[in-house]
Structures are given as C-alpha cells and as structure tokens.
Design an enzyme around this catalytic site. Structure first.
Site, PDB file in Angstrom:
ATOM      1  N   ASP A  12       5.742  -9.264  11.187  1.00 44.98           N
ATOM      2  CA  ASP A  12       4.663 -10.248  11.366  1.00 44.98           C
ATOM      3  C   ASP A  12       4.476 -10.631  12.829  1.00 44.98           C
ATOM      4  OD1 ASP A  12       4.525 -10.494   8.443  1.00 44.98           O
ATOM      5  OD2 ASP A  12       6.349 -11.678   8.634  1.00 44.98           O
ATOM      6  N   LYS A  15       1.448  -6.856  15.370  1.00 44.32           N
ATOM      7  CA  LYS A  15       1.241  -5.434  15.707  1.00 44.32           C
ATOM      8  C   LYS A  15      -0.208  -5.016  15.469  1.00 44.32           C
ATOM      9  CE  LYS A  15       4.579  -4.200  12.863  1.00 44.32           C
ATOM     10  NZ  LYS A  15       5.115  -5.545  12.558  1.00 44.32           N
ATOM     11  N   GLY A  39       1.488  -6.148   6.044  1.00 42.92           N
ATOM     12  CA  GLY A  39       0.082  -6.469   6.247  1.00 42.92           C
ATOM     13  C   GLY A  39      -0.214  -6.709   7.710  1.00 42.92           C
ATOM     14  N   HIS A  40      -1.297  -6.116   8.199  1.00 40.92           N
ATOM     15  CA  HIS A  40      -1.752  -6.355   9.559  1.00 40.92           C
ATOM     16  C   HIS A  40      -3.062  -7.131   9.484  1.00 40.92           C
ATOM     17  CE1 HIS A  40       0.559  -2.610  11.222  1.00 40.92           C
ATOM     18  NE2 HIS A  40       1.321  -3.631  10.968  1.00 40.92           N
ATOM     19  N   GLN A 220       6.696  -3.910   9.288  1.00 38.38           N
ATOM     20  CA  GLN A 220       7.872  -4.764   9.410  1.00 38.38           C
ATOM     21  C   GLN A 220       8.369  -4.805  10.866  1.00 38.38           C
ATOM     22  OE1 GLN A 220       8.229  -2.282   6.654  1.00 38.38           O
ATOM     23  NE2 GLN A 220       7.275  -3.708   5.259  1.00 38.38           N
ATOM     24  N   THR A 296       0.131 -10.291   3.083  1.00 38.45           N
ATOM     25  CA  THR A 296       0.154  -9.611   1.788  1.00 38.45           C
ATOM     26  C   THR A 296       0.453 -10.564   0.649  1.00 38.45           C
ATOM     27  OG1 THR A 296       0.864  -7.572   2.848  1.00 38.45           O
ATOM     28  CG2 THR A 296       1.256  -7.747   0.485  1.00 38.45           C
TER      29      THR A 296
END
Length: 416
Positions: A12, A15, A39-40, A220, A296
């Site tokens: 988190d 990225k 999730g991005h 991650q 997410t």
C-alpha cells in the site's frame, strides 16, 4: 533492459501512482506476482481508478500490459476488471501468461476455513484464495491459464484432485465440491480469456530484442515477502526484486533501475509485528488523513511512524537504485514527527531485523514538523523542515530519494 518498481514496506505504498506516472515512458508494463488481494489506486483528474490484476500501464493507450507467470489469477475478478475497463480497449494490449496459475473456487473456501480455525493466531489474509493457490503451485497440482485450451484434459486432472480435497472439506464440515460445477465455471471463461493467453516470457524476450522499454511492477511490499518478510505474517509469493525475474522470465542481468516505493510513514494491513505502530490518536489521525483503507478489501490499515531500519533492510534486499517517497502531505500539520532509527532487543540497541521481530521495541528520533506540503511540485517550495526530514531519511536508508509525492493526484509530484 527493464526497470522495476517495488514496494519497500508492508504494501500500500503508492506503487500504482508511480507506475502510472512512469508508464508513459515505457512500451510494456508487467505485473509479476501476487493476486487480486492487491490493489493499486490511481487518481486522474480527481477520478479514482482501482486496479487489482490489470497492470497500471492500461491507462496509457500506447502501453502493452502483461500479467506474468508469477501471478495467481481469479478469473471472475479479472473478468469484472476487464469489463469495467472495456474489453475493446485491451485488445492487443493485454497479454496473460499461459504459465500463470488460476485461483479455483475451492481455494478461497480453504483460505477462509484455515483462517477461522487459527482464531487468535490468524494471519489476517483477505480470504481470496491466494495462499492455497500458491500452495497448489508449490505442490505441483495447480492449474495454469494455458490449461484452459483443453477442458477435457483439465477435467480429468481436477477430478482426481477433488477426491482428496473433498475429504478435507468434509472434515471441516463443509459440503463437497462437484466437478461439474467447477468445469462449468471454467468453461464460462474459456472463450473470454483464450485470446489474451500467450507465452509471455517469449513475448518479453522478443520485445527486448526489438529494444522495447519494459517496466515491471509487483504487488504488496518487501516486508511481506515469503522469505524475508515478517513470517508467518506475510503473503505467499516473492515480493522483493528477485520475484520480478522469476515472475516474468526476464533475467537478472536485464534489470536496470530499481525504484523502491515507501510512504513518509508506515502502514500495515492484517496481523503481525509492526514496531513503529501508533495505537494512539496519532495513528488514527494518520489513517484518516491518508485515507488508509484497503483498495481491495476496505480494511483499516494500521498506521505508525517511518521505520528506517526496515526501510534500509528493504533497500538492501531489493538493490534499490532510488526511492520514491509517497504521501508526504499526510504528515502536514504535525508539530513533531518521529522516525524509528533502531530497536531495543534483549536489553541492547540493534540496527537490524532479528528473527523474532515481534520482540523489538522502537528507538525514535524526533523531527520538527511543518505546515503544508500538499500539492507542491518543486523541491524549492517545500518547507525547510520537510526538506530536513527528507534529507535525514535519505541518510538513514542509505539510498537516494528521487521522487516525492505530495498528493494522490498524478501531477502532484517532485522529481529530483
């Protein structure tokens, strides 16, 4: 050659924004590990775009995007993501490795059952089947995307596997699974995904031969790495830079710049040691200001001060050539800001991460805060105390900070 973006904390880190910002300069973006538990979030013109399996290059029409062999894929999740983005926009732009493993319906069932049985010892997984899918991969009984080409052969393989699996499920008090239901699910996606499936390693080798610019992105963060993270409270894949080679097929000699991503503070989702965590009102304030809720899952992220020891370790593990410092603006308004510069461990001060990381307590250095950095786009315009903080972090982690993010917006970044 290929460049790499890798998270340096517990995930988190931001990225997605950095890959989005860099992707305009690349021909191909590759996601090399993890699953839809990651999730991005990318913000463009005040619109939030959440990506889970699709590489961040999808937002640039010129970019080709690869889901590499190191990824585990939930077909339903990827199908929804493709539909939301627009399948027509991804034709000849999305390629899925035929060696990437599939998360089957029973993987998420097993994931939740195991977490429930652990009770207080639960790792805090998302329950999305990531771990069991990787476990099947390691046990050499997993199903790969290429196997969707021959469903009859795949049915024979899964029938044998289900005989053993149903014994386990029944022992848990769960209903047994029927092969017809699983095959019905897989056949539903066969037609949709076959046009995207390819030998992605050969695709990348051919692209390198043609001089294409490649950007690798992981999911991650380094402290969740299966080998080097805070085991057992980790994910089930190799999240450090080494995983980019095994998860894409690009060899180590072809990796050039390694850009580590870190927040100006620390967060963590799920259980496990987190020495610099702030359980006080300060932690809640950081959480609220930073919007620290999972892309997410929506789960609250635990928040705390920057951990320079964990960061220096991650920079070394990854071979970082530079670091992007994210969310500096979240620390706006704090009178004092702390940085963990060491640990108390068994009666002594140490500057490394021990095997039993849960037994350390932080040693802090305190810095003077600042009023406002939000939206600033030039280094000269930063408050001097913010510059002092950045310079100190750079010395503590022994790696150059070359990007500073001052808001979620794509353009609110300082490039040094």
């Amino acid at each position: 050659m290929a460049d790499l973006v890798v998270g340096l904390q517990w995930g988190d880190e931001g990225k997605g924004k950095i890959v989005d910002m860099l992707a305009q300069n690349y021909d191909i973006v590759v996601r090399y590990q993890g699953g839809h538990n990651a999730g991005h979030t990318i913000v463009v013109d005040n619109r939030k775009i959440a990506l889970h399996l699709l590489p961040s290059g999808v937002l640039y029409p010129h970019c080709q995007n690869i889901i590499g062999n190191g990824v585990v894929i939930d077909l339903a999740s990827l199908s929804r993501e493709i539909a939301n983005f627009g399948k027509d926009k991804l034709t000849n732009r999305l390629f899925i490795s035929d060696r990437a493993h599939i998360i089957l319906p029973f993987h998420s069932v097993l994931d939740r059952l195991k977490e429930t049985r652990k009770k207080d010892g639960a790792i805090g997984t998302t329950g999305k089947g990531i771990g069991p899918a990787y476990a099947d991969k390691a046990s050499r009984i997993g199903v790969r995307m290429g196997e969707l080409k021959d469903l009859a052969k795949l049915q024979d393989k899964l029938t044998s596997h289900l005989e053993e699996l149903n014994i386990v499920l029944e022992a848990f008090g769960e209903n047994s699974l029927q092969i017809q239901d699983i095959m019905s699910e897989l056949s539903k996606y066969q037609e949709e995904f076959l046009p995207f499936i390819c030998d992605s390693t050969r695709f990348l080798w051919d692209a390198q031969h043609l001089g294409k610019k490649i950007l690798l992105e992981g999911a991650q963060g380094s402290m969740l790495d299966l080998d080097h993270g805070t085991y057992p409270f980790v994910t089930s894949s190799t999240t450090i830079s080494a995983g980019a080679c095994s998860g894409s097929g690009i060899n180590v000699k072809e990796i050039d710049a390694i850009i580590g991503i870190a927040k100006a503070y620390c967060t963590r989702v799920g259980n496990g040691p987190f020495p610099s965590e702030e359980s006080s009102a300060i932690g809640k304030e950081i959480q609220q200001k930073g919007g620290e809720f999972g892309t997410t899952t929506g789960r609250e992220r635990r928040c705390g001060w920057f951990d320079a020891i964990a960061m220096k370790t991650a920079c070394k593990l990854n071979g970082c050539t530079q670091v992007a410092l994210m969310k500096l603006d979240v620390l706006d308004g704090f009178e004092e800001i702390k940085v963990c510069i060491g640990y108390h461990y068994n009666g002594e001060a140490i500057d490394y991460i021990p095997y039993d990381y849960e037994n350390v307590t932080p040693i802090y250095q305190t810095f003077k805060g600042w009023d406002k950095t939000q939206g600033i786009r030039t280094y000269a315009d930063l408050p001097q105390t913010a510059k002092d903080y950045i310079n100190a972090l750079e010395q503590l982690i022994d790696t150059k900070i070359t990007i500073i993010s001052t808001s979620p917006q794509r353009l609110d970044s300082i490039l040094l």
